[in-house]
Design an enzyme around this catalytic site. Structure first.
Site, short mmCIF file in Angstrom:
data_model
loop_
_atom_site.label_atom_id
_atom_site.label_comp_id
_atom_site.label_asym_id
_atom_site.label_seq_id
_atom_site.Cartn_x
_atom_site.Cartn_y
_atom_site.Cartn_z
N CYS A 37 -26.05 2.26 -31.14
CA CYS A 37 -26.01 2.56 -29.71
C CYS A 37 -25.03 1.68 -28.96
CB CYS A 37 -27.41 2.45 -29.09
SG CYS A 37 -28.15 0.79 -29.14
N HIS A 102 -31.70 -0.62 -26.54
CA HIS A 102 -30.99 0.67 -26.66
C HIS A 102 -30.08 0.81 -25.45
CE1 HIS A 102 -30.07 4.58 -28.13
NE2 HIS A 102 -30.55 5.21 -27.06
N HIS A 114 -25.80 9.30 -26.05
CA HIS A 114 -26.08 8.02 -26.71
C HIS A 114 -26.14 8.20 -28.21
CE1 HIS A 114 -30.74 8.80 -26.74
NE2 HIS A 114 -30.09 9.93 -26.62
#
Length: 293
Positions: A37, A102, A114
């Site tokens: 990420c 994240h 993402h």
């Protein structure tokens, strides 16, 4: 320096089109077919013109880097009206590295793009639904405002200049109108505050905090990077001579004969650097100069 949010978003779509899969142990950037990420967001923003941090950032180190590249924090764990280009980070600062955090980029009010473990790649998802499914983690969001405007009082970063030791990470200008609380190395607040508008040499990053002889929160300041020290890219960097006995020498080692005298206060373009010395077409002791940022 300007960051193109649209270019960054398009780069995320490019990673998706390449069917990049999720991995925290490969390149993390999409090279070799895998990314994670933070590696994807960092690489996408780099594609949009953001600075080279010198390494692939994680969710903890993204905070300070975003601010240094013209982003400002628009929320910390409170609802906000998201916009295209907002960068979200999940997980409390200093505790979100690795699998603990994240991040991704909003492509509209509701949806994000993402690189994620759940779908094993880069996907577009509804932010709220994904946040709930992940257990409602603590969150932050950053919005690009340009490098010239930062802070509540519109401090113009482009007009702020300073000099720092050649090895320093950069200089932090305090943008919190109430000043920046100085914390000790255990993250405990001291009684000292750094005044609004003052500049402080940043020696290093400590899990996202700025080390200035004590720790300050990155959202209390804007950071001008010494890109040579951060990425070993000295292009455009300039040094100022701070002493009256500086000379160039043929080799970057002690005890060399002086070749060219460098007057105190004179400015010179940097070609490169090695441990303890700066190359300006001849080597000069780094302790006798400071780098302009």
């Amino acid at each position: 320096m300007t960051v193109s949010i649209e270019a960054a978003i398009q780069y995320m779509y490019k990673l998706q089109a390449q069917h990049v899969t999720y991995s925290m142990y490969g390149s993390r950037t999409g090279a070799g077919g895998t990314a994670d990420c933070s590696g994807a967001v960092y690489t996408a923003l780099r594609a949009g013109g953001a600075s080279n941090a010198g390494w692939v950032l994680n969710t903890d180190s993204l905070h300070t880097w975003l601010i240094a590249n013209g982003f400002r924090r628009v929320t910390e764990n409170r609802e906000w009206t998201a916009q295209r280009g907002d960068v979200f980070i999940w997980g409390r600062m200093n505790y979100s590295g690795g699998a603990g955090g994240h991040t991704g980029i909003f492509i509209g009010h509701d949806n994000i793009i993402h690189c994620n473990y759940g779908n094993n790649g880069v996907t577009v998802n509804n932010y709220d639904a994904y946040w709930v499914a992940d257990g409602g983690p603590y969150f932050y969001a950053y919005r690009y405002a340009g490098t010239a405007t930062q802070g509540d009082d519109d401090m113009d970063l482009s007009k702020l200049t300073g000099t720092v030791p050649v090895t320093a990470y950069g200089v932090a200008w305090i943008t919190n109108p109430n000043g920046a609380i100085l914390y000790d190395n255990n993250r405990k607040a001291t009684s000292r505050k750094l005044a609004y508008g003052t500049g402080w040499v940043v020696n290093s990053l400590e899990k996202g905090w700025l080390q200035v002889g004590g720790l300050i929160r990155p959202d209390d300041a804007v950071l001008k990077l010494n890109k040579g020290a951060v990425s070993d890219d000295w292009t455009g960097q300039v040094i100022q001579v701070t002493v009256g006995d500086a000379y160039t020498q043929a080799k970057p080692t002690g005890g060399q004969a002086g070749i060219k005298y460098l007057p105190k206060g004179s400015r010179w373009k940097v070609i490169g650097a090695t441990k303890g010395f700066v190359n300006i077409g001849g080597w000069v002791d780094a302790k006798k100069v400071r780098i302009e940022v």
